[in-house]
Design a protein around this motif. Sequence first.
Motif, PDB file in Angstrom:
ATOM      1  N   THR A 115     -27.709  -5.181 -33.807  1.00 21.37           N
ATOM      2  CA  THR A 115     -26.991  -4.050 -33.205  1.00 21.37           C
ATOM      3  C   THR A 115     -26.110  -4.474 -32.026  1.00 21.37           C
ATOM      4  O   THR A 115     -25.028  -3.932 -31.844  1.00 21.37           O
ATOM      5  CB  THR A 115     -27.974  -2.952 -32.734  1.00 21.37           C
ATOM      6  N   GLY A 116     -26.581  -5.439 -31.233  1.00 21.45           N
ATOM      7  CA  GLY A 116     -25.791  -5.909 -30.095  1.00 21.45           C
ATOM      8  C   GLY A 116     -24.455  -6.449 -30.565  1.00 21.45           C
ATOM      9  O   GLY A 116     -23.395  -6.173 -29.997  1.00 21.45           O
ATOM     10  N   ARG A 117     -24.515  -7.203 -31.630  1.00 22.39           N
ATOM     11  CA  ARG A 117     -23.324  -7.814 -32.195  1.00 22.39           C
ATOM     12  C   ARG A 117     -22.412  -6.761 -32.834  1.00 22.39           C
ATOM     13  O   ARG A 117     -21.198  -6.767 -32.613  1.00 22.39           O
ATOM     14  CB  ARG A 117     -23.776  -8.833 -33.237  1.00 22.39           C
ATOM     15  N   TYR A 118     -23.019  -5.836 -33.589  1.00 23.67           N
ATOM     16  CA  TYR A 118     -22.239  -4.750 -34.217  1.00 23.67           C
ATOM     17  C   TYR A 118     -21.491  -3.959 -33.174  1.00 23.67           C
ATOM     18  O   TYR A 118     -20.296  -3.700 -33.284  1.00 23.67           O
ATOM     19  CB  TYR A 118     -23.158  -3.765 -34.944  1.00 23.67           C
ATOM     20  N   PHE A 119     -22.256  -3.542 -32.153  1.00 20.36           N
ATOM     21  CA  PHE A 119     -21.656  -2.663 -31.167  1.00 20.36           C
ATOM     22  C   PHE A 119     -20.556  -3.380 -30.387  1.00 20.36           C
ATOM     23  O   PHE A 119     -19.506  -2.801 -30.104  1.00 20.36           O
ATOM     24  CB  PHE A 119     -22.715  -2.078 -30.222  1.00 20.36           C
ATOM     25  N   SER A 120     -20.774  -4.661 -30.067  1.00 16.20           N
ATOM     26  CA  SER A 120     -19.757  -5.434 -29.355  1.00 16.20           C
ATOM     27  C   SER A 120     -18.493  -5.566 -30.183  1.00 16.20           C
ATOM     28  O   SER A 120     -17.378  -5.403 -29.670  1.00 16.20           O
ATOM     29  CB  SER A 120     -20.265  -6.830 -29.023  1.00 16.20           C
ATOM     30  N   SER A 121     -18.653  -5.848 -31.478  1.00 11.73           N
ATOM     31  CA  SER A 121     -17.451  -6.037 -32.287  1.00 11.73           C
ATOM     32  C   SER A 121     -16.729  -4.705 -32.483  1.00 11.73           C
ATOM     33  O   SER A 121     -15.501  -4.662 -32.598  1.00 11.73           O
ATOM     34  CB  SER A 121     -17.756  -6.721 -33.617  1.00 11.73           C
ATOM     35  N   LEU A 122     -17.515  -3.626 -32.455  1.00 13.85           N
ATOM     36  CA  LEU A 122     -16.901  -2.303 -32.528  1.00 13.85           C
ATOM     37  C   LEU A 122     -16.001  -2.066 -31.307  1.00 13.85           C
ATOM     38  O   LEU A 122     -14.873  -1.586 -31.434  1.00 13.85           O
ATOM     39  CB  LEU A 122     -18.011  -1.249 -32.562  1.00 13.85           C
ATOM     40  N   LEU A 123     -16.502  -2.426 -30.138  1.00 13.45           N
ATOM     41  CA  LEU A 123     -15.715  -2.243 -28.916  1.00 13.45           C
ATOM     42  C   LEU A 123     -14.472  -3.124 -28.932  1.00 13.45           C
ATOM     43  O   LEU A 123     -13.369  -2.677 -28.632  1.00 13.45           O
ATOM     44  CB  LEU A 123     -16.548  -2.600 -27.678  1.00 13.45           C
ATOM     45  N   VAL A 124     -14.685  -4.386 -29.274  1.00 12.87           N
ATOM     46  CA  VAL A 124     -13.610  -5.372 -29.167  1.00 12.87           C
ATOM     47  C   VAL A 124     -12.474  -5.098 -30.160  1.00 12.87           C
ATOM     48  O   VAL A 124     -11.297  -5.287 -29.840  1.00 12.87           O
ATOM     49  CB  VAL A 124     -14.171  -6.799 -29.369  1.00 12.87           C
ATOM     50  N   GLY A 125     -12.833  -4.585 -31.349  1.00 12.89           N
ATOM     51  CA  GLY A 125     -11.815  -4.345 -32.368  1.00 12.89           C
ATOM     52  C   GLY A 125     -11.078  -5.637 -32.667  1.00 12.89           C
ATOM     53  O   GLY A 125     -11.701  -6.675 -32.859  1.00 12.89           O
ATOM     54  N   GLY A 126      -9.760  -5.613 -32.660  1.00 13.39           N
ATOM     55  CA  GLY A 126      -9.002  -6.817 -32.980  1.00 13.39           C
ATOM     56  C   GLY A 126      -8.616  -7.619 -31.745  1.00 13.39           C
ATOM     57  O   GLY A 126      -7.811  -8.544 -31.830  1.00 13.39           O
ATOM     58  N   ASN A 127      -9.177  -7.261 -30.577  1.00 12.09           N
ATOM     59  CA  ASN A 127      -8.783  -7.937 -29.339  1.00 12.09           C
ATOM     60  C   ASN A 127      -9.561  -9.221 -29.109  1.00 12.09           C
ATOM     61  O   ASN A 127     -10.556  -9.478 -29.774  1.00 12.09           O
ATOM     62  CB  ASN A 127      -8.999  -6.997 -28.146  1.00 12.09           C
ATOM     63  N   LYS A 128      -9.105  -9.990 -28.137  1.00 12.54           N
ATOM     64  CA  LYS A 128      -9.832 -11.209 -27.792  1.00 12.54           C
ATOM     65  C   LYS A 128     -10.947 -10.883 -26.817  1.00 12.54           C
ATOM     66  O   LYS A 128     -10.866  -9.920 -26.055  1.00 12.54           O
ATOM     67  CB  LYS A 128      -8.880 -12.205 -27.143  1.00 12.54           C
ATOM     68  N   SER A 129     -12.008 -11.707 -26.880  1.00 15.93           N
ATOM     69  CA  SER A 129     -13.140 -11.416 -26.014  1.00 15.93           C
ATOM     70  C   SER A 129     -13.828 -12.687 -25.561  1.00 15.93           C
ATOM     71  O   SER A 129     -13.687 -13.751 -26.164  1.00 15.93           O
ATOM     72  CB  SER A 129     -14.144 -10.536 -26.758  1.00 15.93           C
ATOM     73  N   VAL A 130     -14.555 -12.555 -24.476  1.00 18.19           N
ATOM     74  CA  VAL A 130     -15.334 -13.673 -23.957  1.00 18.19           C
ATOM     75  C   VAL A 130     -16.632 -13.101 -23.386  1.00 18.19           C
ATOM     76  O   VAL A 130     -16.643 -11.982 -22.866  1.00 18.19           O
ATOM     77  CB  VAL A 130     -14.523 -14.479 -22.910  1.00 18.19           C
ATOM     78  N   ASN A 131     -17.710 -13.854 -23.540  1.00 22.72           N
ATOM     79  CA  ASN A 131     -18.978 -13.417 -22.981  1.00 22.72           C
ATOM     80  C   ASN A 131     -19.323 -14.274 -21.766  1.00 22.72           C
ATOM     81  O   ASN A 131     -19.417 -15.489 -21.859  1.00 22.72           O
ATOM     82  CB  ASN A 131     -20.083 -13.544 -24.029  1.00 22.72           C
ATOM     83  N   VAL A 132     -19.488 -13.611 -20.620  1.00 20.18           N
ATOM     84  CA  VAL A 132     -19.922 -14.310 -19.410  1.00 20.18           C
ATOM     85  C   VAL A 132     -21.445 -14.194 -19.348  1.00 20.18           C
ATOM     86  O   VAL A 132     -21.980 -13.088 -19.240  1.00 20.18           O
ATOM     87  CB  VAL A 132     -19.277 -13.686 -18.151  1.00 20.18           C
ATOM     88  N   PHE A 133     -22.130 -15.324 -19.489  1.00 18.74           N
ATOM     89  CA  PHE A 133     -23.601 -15.315 -19.473  1.00 18.74           C
ATOM     90  C   PHE A 133     -24.096 -15.729 -18.088  1.00 18.74           C
ATOM     91  O   PHE A 133     -23.783 -16.822 -17.605  1.00 18.74           O
ATOM     92  CB  PHE A 133     -24.158 -16.259 -20.547  1.00 18.74           C
TER      93      PHE A 133
END
Length: 246
Positions: A115-133
């Motif tokens: 679900t974490g991955r699904y929801f993140s990709s839903l938000l990001v759509g076709g945009n670029k993204s980076v995860n700050v850990f």
Amino acid sequence: MYYVFFTGTAGSGKTTMVKEFQGYLLDQDMDVAVINMDPAVEGLPYYPDLDVREYVDATEVMRRYGLGPNSSLIASIDLLLTKASEIKGDLDSVEANYVLVDTPGQVELFAYRETGRYFSSLLVGGNKSVNVFLMDSSLAKEARSYVSLLLLSSSVRFKLGMPQVNVLSKVDLLSRDELDALMRWGEGEEIVDHLGVIDEYSFELVKALLENMEVPPVPVSSNSGEGFDELYAEIQRVVAGGEDFA
Ligand code: GDP
Ligand code: MG
């Protein structure tokens, strides 16, 4: 539009960093929006442009289904997915160069759950993204915890499939000597000497982990603003580097 997620263990400083990094970007006249992805958070130090609490109420989920706080968070994120089209519609009105996403403390959502991955990709759509850990300095200054946090970071990196920048958070809590040591560990030096007696398996694991570290964790303090320039540069390097959310 670039999406910047902030993940890490509970209390590692995600919410504070989102607030302060938003201020940092605004000071440079950049267009910034913030999304709160934590359905269980009680108070926020910033005004979110999109807030998942408007779609699900974790406390209500807890009451209605008789769940504890941890399972109600997981159930809330599942419920969010059922409201995906509504959220997507509302997201269309969010316009900014940078969208900062504050995430729940249950990092397992990103390390183990789909679900974490699904929801993140839903938000990001076709945009670029980076995860700050975020690696909490007060934990990371102990050598075994440092290695464990790197392993957790790798789990999130692997599971989420998003380019990632590791940050050593709250470095204002470290002495100069402690910070110097952590910086050397980040370069793959000396840490093995601080692990005490470890078995062959652990030794090989640590070696492989350090050899494969893309960039050493960036030391940052949200309290002093130290390291924000470097963090921004890393984020830029990643999003301009063109790696897409797989
Ligand atoms: P989250 O659970 O990851 O969202 O963490 P929070 O942002 O809520 O922060 C947890 C605690 O750490 C709070 O008491 C913050 O005030 C504190 N904190 C966050 N960032 C820093 C920092 O850079 N330096 C120090 N000294 N404390 C911090
Ligand atoms: Mg938080």
